[in-house]
Design a protein around this motif. Sequence first.
Motif, short mmCIF file in Angstrom:
data_model
loop_
_atom_site.label_atom_id
_atom_site.label_comp_id
_atom_site.label_asym_id
_atom_site.label_seq_id
_atom_site.Cartn_x
_atom_site.Cartn_y
_atom_site.Cartn_z
N UNK A 68 76.73 78.95 -33.25
CA UNK A 68 77.88 79.01 -34.14
C UNK A 68 78.92 77.99 -33.71
N UNK A 69 79.98 77.87 -34.49
CA UNK A 69 81.01 76.88 -34.17
C UNK A 69 81.72 77.19 -32.85
N UNK A 70 81.85 78.47 -32.53
CA UNK A 70 82.56 78.88 -31.32
C UNK A 70 81.66 79.75 -30.45
N UNK A 71 81.86 79.73 -29.12
CA UNK A 71 81.03 80.55 -28.22
C UNK A 71 81.46 82.01 -28.22
N UNK A 72 81.19 82.72 -29.30
CA UNK A 72 81.63 84.12 -29.45
C UNK A 72 80.47 85.10 -29.38
N UNK A 73 79.33 84.73 -29.95
CA UNK A 73 78.14 85.59 -29.88
C UNK A 73 77.48 85.43 -28.51
N UNK A 74 77.39 84.17 -28.06
CA UNK A 74 76.89 83.88 -26.71
C UNK A 74 77.67 82.65 -26.24
N UNK A 75 77.28 82.13 -25.07
CA UNK A 75 78.04 80.99 -24.52
C UNK A 75 77.78 79.69 -25.28
N UNK A 76 76.74 79.66 -26.11
CA UNK A 76 76.43 78.41 -26.80
C UNK A 76 77.30 78.22 -28.04
N UNK A 82 78.72 72.08 -27.93
CA UNK A 82 78.00 72.15 -26.66
C UNK A 82 76.53 71.84 -26.84
N UNK A 83 75.94 72.39 -27.90
CA UNK A 83 74.52 72.16 -28.18
C UNK A 83 74.29 70.70 -28.56
N UNK A 84 75.21 70.17 -29.35
CA UNK A 84 75.13 68.77 -29.77
C UNK A 84 75.12 67.87 -28.54
N UNK A 85 76.05 68.13 -27.62
CA UNK A 85 76.17 67.31 -26.42
C UNK A 85 74.93 67.43 -25.53
N UNK A 86 74.51 68.66 -25.25
CA UNK A 86 73.39 68.82 -24.31
C UNK A 86 72.10 68.29 -24.94
N UNK A 87 71.95 68.42 -26.25
CA UNK A 87 70.74 67.92 -26.89
C UNK A 87 70.69 66.40 -26.80
N UNK A 88 71.81 65.74 -27.11
CA UNK A 88 71.80 64.27 -27.12
C UNK A 88 71.81 63.68 -25.71
#
Length: 377
Positions: free
Chosen positions: A59-67, A71-77
């Motif tokens: 999701x846009x904010x780390x509310x359901x989990x830490x992701x 953050x995902x965009x950065x770690x993926x690239x």
Amino acid sequence: MPIARPAAAVTLEGFELRVLQLPLVSPFATSFGTETVREVIIARALTADGEGWGEIVTGAAPLYSSEYTQGAWDVALRWLIPALLDRQRLAPEDVAETLGPFVGHRMAKAGLELAVLDAALRAEGRPLGEYLGAVRDRVPSGVSVGIQRDAAALVEVVGGYLDEGYVRIKIKIKPGRDIAETAAVRDAFGGIPLQVDANSAYTLADADTLAGLDRFDLLLIEQPLQEDDLVDHATLARRLKTPVCLDESIVSEKSARDALALRAASVINIKAGRVGGYLEAVRIHDICREADVPVWCGGMLETGIGRAANAALAALPAFTLPGDVSASKRFYARDIVTEPAVLESGHVRVPTGPGLGVEIDLVALEDFTVAREIVRR
Ligand code: OSB
Ligand code: MG
């Protein structure tokens, strides 16, 4: 059963990542927040054997989990895609191991794995369902209903979904919005299959309130306590008649084994994104099947890409409870696949075409795109 027949390796040439923002047909409210737009990352694997699609369900904010999206965009690239592109030929079954050194970021890993898997299966002409071990051609469809203005509004919304044919209702709860809401739905609709989802909003100090749900004969209560509260969930489970189901706490096959050993859950919600991919999801399915623990397929407001994959996963044998595998239009007026999932007599069909079995609506994809990056080896 583990994957019966592995997929052939593909020659990776690159990845395209996009951030999409899809408007929701109505706001979706949970104990952790309200969403009106689904922000999601779509991954496209570019291979010499053809392309494949995956969805990173952060999701846009780390509310359901830490992701979360950025953050995902950065770690993926920065880390995940370069590690994958370092391997010239790669089988889908090797993606998780290749990404293993990077801690966490399971949703990012899952979306990339799905893109590679889709490319490999499309190249072979094999449907994802068959590959994962599906034993059904359609799956019963439950719906997750967000927190509404008041109990009367909730009854109205639930009634609409029942009229559409959904075979199981899940209502979101949080402290102060639990007993009265559940009672209202029970009173209005009698013995319908009903469950509640707290998204970690309670603590053990709320055990008395949660025991107050026992009289509603719910299928289960989902994730009452925090992600890392396995022992407290076991303590709570001993206090409740209602079966405790874990969502957020189950982040891997290992955590599923631990939860079962501790008796922290008697039902497990399986979400491929949360556990790092569809292959890990199948492993969790397999241990639950072995232990006679029912599982069901959770959702993350997926677009037609993840929704197709979830229908395939939910067709495995131990998925004995209806999942949050609803029709596309429950969330979206316009999806990014050409044939969005529809409800047919309370069921969603498992796609039968190669790979995900859905085609991408490239115009819609482009219309919803707010950021795009291509990486080539
Ligand atoms: O807890 O199951 C959850 C949506 C976003 C994040 C967490 C959850 C949910 C849902 C919706 O309940 C499930 C769906 O996609 O239908
Ligand atoms: Mg949940």
